[in-house]
Design an enzyme around this catalytic site. Structure first.
Site, PDB file in Angstrom:
ATOM      1  N   CYS A   1      43.621  43.344  41.431  1.00 49.34           N
ATOM      2  CA  CYS A   1      42.491  42.912  42.251  1.00 49.34           C
ATOM      3  C   CYS A   1      41.559  42.068  41.389  1.00 49.34           C
ATOM      4  CB  CYS A   1      41.764  44.137  42.807  1.00 49.34           C
ATOM      5  SG  CYS A   1      40.594  43.769  44.132  1.00 49.34           S
TER       6      CYS A   1
ATOM      7  N   CYS B   1      47.448  40.577  45.922  1.00 50.12           N
ATOM      8  CA  CYS B   1      47.448  41.577  46.987  1.00 50.12           C
ATOM      9  C   CYS B   1      48.857  42.081  47.304  1.00 50.12           C
ATOM     10  CB  CYS B   1      46.776  41.025  48.239  1.00 50.12           C
ATOM     11  SG  CYS B   1      45.065  40.502  47.978  1.00 50.12           S
TER      12      CYS B   1
ATOM     13  N   CYS C   1      42.852  47.859  52.801  1.00 51.07           N
ATOM     14  CA  CYS C   1      41.760  47.081  52.211  1.00 51.07           C
ATOM     15  C   CYS C   1      40.889  46.454  53.298  1.00 51.07           C
ATOM     16  CB  CYS C   1      42.325  45.988  51.311  1.00 51.07           C
ATOM     17  SG  CYS C   1      41.059  44.897  50.596  1.00 51.07           S
TER      18      CYS C   1
ATOM     19  N   GLU D   1      35.064  50.360  23.873  1.00 50.90           N
ATOM     20  CA  GLU D   1      34.116  50.042  24.942  1.00 50.90           C
ATOM     21  C   GLU D   1      33.075  49.028  24.484  1.00 50.90           C
ATOM     22  OE1 GLU D   1      34.519  50.603  27.925  1.00 50.90           O
ATOM     23  OE2 GLU D   1      36.116  52.075  27.796  1.00 50.90           O
TER      24      GLU D   1
ATOM     25  N   ASP E   1      32.250  49.494  36.308  1.00 51.79           N
ATOM     26  CA  ASP E   1      32.298  48.239  35.550  1.00 51.79           C
ATOM     27  C   ASP E   1      32.601  47.113  36.540  1.00 51.79           C
ATOM     28  OD1 ASP E   1      35.006  48.590  36.134  1.00 51.79           O
ATOM     29  OD2 ASP E   1      35.546  47.351  34.425  1.00 51.79           O
TER      30      ASP E   1
ATOM     31  N   CYS F   1      49.381  45.155  45.410  1.00 49.66           N
ATOM     32  CA  CYS F   1      48.302  46.154  45.451  1.00 49.66           C
ATOM     33  C   CYS F   1      48.707  47.386  46.252  1.00 49.66           C
ATOM     34  CB  CYS F   1      47.048  45.543  46.066  1.00 49.66           C
ATOM     35  SG  CYS F   1      45.666  46.709  46.134  1.00 49.66           S
TER      36      CYS F   1
ATOM     37  N   TYR G   1      27.195  52.066  32.069  1.00 53.35           N
ATOM     38  CA  TYR G   1      28.650  51.974  32.134  1.00 53.35           C
ATOM     39  C   TYR G   1      29.315  52.638  30.928  1.00 53.35           C
ATOM     40  CZ  TYR G   1      33.244  50.451  31.024  1.00 53.35           C
ATOM     41  OH  TYR G   1      34.541  50.491  30.635  1.00 53.35           O
TER      42      TYR G   1
END
Length: 307
Positions: A208, A215, A224, A52, A153, A218, A135
């Site tokens: 995305c 898309c 969406c 991270e 995030d 997705c 985060y």
DNA sequence: CAAGCGTGGAA
DNA sequence: TTTCCAAGCTT
């Protein structure tokens, strides 16, 4: 299966969290998640935390080799804490934002001294560590300990902005509305919430995406809000771009690069060679010293910090 | 809260 | 070539 497009709306008006999103996104994640080392069980909480830190503003592909080196050399927080901070800065290499290396070292020290060498699972305890913000605390608690947190995030913010709010991009800075929305969408079950966090992040990273969203691949394209609205272009002030050439940042980078490669303290004149403008050069070096990234010695030489 | 903080790959 | 942007944090 028929998916009803979500109309743009504020989280306050969500009559029920659109759980229609959970299953498709999580199922997609099961099928398409990348096999990243920090996602394997053997990574442990320390591995998750290291990843991270490294992934804060740095792409996965550049993190991978440094992550492997780091964990091989310092498999536990106490191993890192036992070495000088300069070694962390050196091993950090060219990941960028080297203050993160310093903070990770400081976090390892705090974990060693305050938490018996074990990365804490408590969100507040995580947040208190150097270099750990909202985060990262949520990410470690969620990914390493399976807890239920809104993990916001840049990827998740973009997914929610599009899928739910119906705009192309989230605001520049995280807003209270985004936090409320993320919390409202969190699955009730703790393990499902943790899965959801990882899945939405991965969806933002792989499908995305910021520039050219895929898309067609997705799992929630049918519901969406942004697509339902005709995929309108970003409306509002341009997103703040970063300049780099000629900035103090560039000079700092050049100075630190010399010090990372050096095996002995570096004379002033060697550092002077990296940038011809003396005022900016001095300011950059002073800044590095002030940040604790560089240690000036009595004899006028410089090195990465031993303390 | 806006600004500062690295680096390199892709479009 | 230039611009964008990549799992943010701190002050």
């Amino acid at each position: 299966m028929t998916l009803t497009p979500l109309t743009p709306r504020s989280p306050d008006t969500l009559s029920a969290p659109p759980a229609v999103l959970h299953a498709p996104v999580i199922d997609w994640f099961e099928a398409h998640a990348r096999d990243l080392p920090w996602r394997r069980p053997e990574a442990g909480a320390w591995g998750v935390m290291v990843s991270e830190f490294m992934l804060q503003q740095t792409p996965v592909g550049r993190v991978l080799p440094v992550y492997e080196q780091w964990l091989a050399r310092w498999p536990r927080p106490a191993d890192l804490a036992a070495e000088p901070p300069g070694e962390a800065v050196r091993t950090w290499g060219r990941l960028g934002y080297p203050r993160r290396a310093l903070r990770l070292h400081a976090a390892a020290s705090a974990i060693t001294e305050l938490h018996g060498g074990t990365v804490p699972g408590d969100h507040a305890a995580l947040l208190a560590l150097p270099g750990v913000g909202e985060y990262t605390a949520a990410a470690v608690a969620s990914f390493a300990y399976g807890q239920r947190h809104a993990v916001l995030d840049t990827n998740v913010r973009r997914v929610l902005a599009r899928a739910v709010t119906g705009v192309q991009y989230p605001p520049n800075a995280t807003t209270a509305a985004e936090r409320r929305l993320a919390r409202a969408l969190l699955p009730e079950s703790e393990p499902v919430a943790a899965r959801w966090a990882a899945a939405t992040m991965e969806l933002g990273a792989l499908v995305c995406t910021a520039r050219t969203p895929q898309c067609g691949r997705c799992p929630i394209a049918g519901s969406c809000a942004w697509r339902a609205a005709g995929s309108p272009a970003h409306d509002g002030p341009p997103r703040r771009g970063q300049t780099y050439a000629g900035t103090d940042r560039q000079v700092r980078g050049k100075l630190l690069a010399v010090l990372r490669e050096a095996v002995a303290p570096v004379p002033q004149r060697v550092l002077d060679a990296v940038w011809d403008e003396p005022v900016q050069r001095a300011r950059a070096l002073d800044g590095l010293v002030a940040d604790g990234l560089v240690e000036p010695l009595e004899d006028g030489t410089y090195r990465l910090p031993l303390t």
